[in-house]
Design an enzyme around this catalytic site. Sequence first.
Site, PDB file in Angstrom:
ATOM      1  N   SER A  53       1.021  -0.843   0.319  1.00 36.67           N
ATOM      2  CA  SER A  53       0.577  -0.237   0.108  1.00 36.67           C
ATOM      3  C   SER A  53       0.969   1.150  -0.145  1.00 36.67           C
ATOM      4  O   SER A  53       1.797   1.280   0.509  1.00 36.67           O
ATOM      5  CB  SER A  53      -0.910  -0.291   1.553  1.00 36.67           C
ATOM      6  OG  SER A  53      -2.018   1.590   1.692  1.00 36.67           O
ATOM      7  N   TYR A  84      -2.649  -1.226  10.018  1.00 34.36           N
ATOM      8  CA  TYR A  84      -2.801  -1.431   9.017  1.00 34.36           C
ATOM      9  C   TYR A  84      -1.756  -0.486   7.994  1.00 34.36           C
ATOM     10  O   TYR A  84      -1.308  -1.843   7.272  1.00 34.36           O
ATOM     11  CB  TYR A  84      -3.818  -1.078   8.295  1.00 34.36           C
ATOM     12  CG  TYR A  84      -3.666  -1.093   6.619  1.00 34.36           C
ATOM     13  CD1 TYR A  84      -4.884  -2.438   6.346  1.00 34.36           C
ATOM     14  CD2 TYR A  84      -3.478  -0.005   6.014  1.00 34.36           C
ATOM     15  CE1 TYR A  84      -5.226  -2.552   5.308  1.00 34.36           C
ATOM     16  CE2 TYR A  84      -4.039  -0.729   4.353  1.00 34.36           C
ATOM     17  CZ  TYR A  84      -4.874  -1.904   3.799  1.00 34.36           C
ATOM     18  OH  TYR A  84      -4.639  -1.594   2.912  1.00 34.36           O
TER      19      TYR A  84
END
Length: 265
Positions: free
Chosen positions: A155, A168
Amino acid sequence: MTVTPRATIRDAKCILVVGATAGIGRALALAIHDLPSRPTVIAAGRRQERLDELAQTGDRVKTARVDLTSGRAALKQFVDEMLATYPDLDAVVLSSGIQHIFDFKQPEQKFDLDLFEDEYTTNYVATVTLIKFFLPHFLKLSEQGRPSFLMPITSGLGIVPGPWVPTYSATKAALHSLALSLNHQLKDTKVQVMEIMPPLTESELHDHQGMTPKLSKFWLPLDEFTEQTMAGLCRGDVQVCPGDTQDKWDKFEKGKIELMAVNRT
């Protein structure tokens, strides 16, 4: 990108997409199925009804059920079954991920350790476990002169964290770092590491947070993400950076792979 591997996704014959029942994983599974090279695509995930739907989308789409929180032994069994059923398997896209909002200013009310452990296990531990179990097969392919592909999905938040999703972001940063190290360690083999680094992208990932209406004003549409990502995979990019992840890569990551080649500390 500045570093290009020796093969591209077009060279893969049988591709497993873990986390293919929704969002990014599903879109990539279908786009890979449509490549002119006509690979077999194995869509794997936890939700059987989604797998059943995917099985109807193409004659080369196969399905398999896997739960990344099921533990090491179950994941080893899954890998063994995949390789026994599909001995030509030569690529794995690791797309599974979950995301929770945590507020460390309210640790008793808004930091749930059970949710944290699920997030850490799904996003990082299980992904690393699958890589470990698939690598002996891929290294054997390398000895035979055949390319293979590990494609972890990290990400842009692994480069610049989103403080509202701190764990996350941390798991994606860890996976990003691992992908860099794997790329370096495997550089003398035919095992290609191709990291996919999405920006905020249209997905079901945010539905449980109640943030979808807000985020939908800013995210990269899924079809644009898929088009840009497939272009990078077909070029053979070591790091595929759709959308505004490219800006973060240019600012904070450019030259890092080259630096690792001379780093001995």
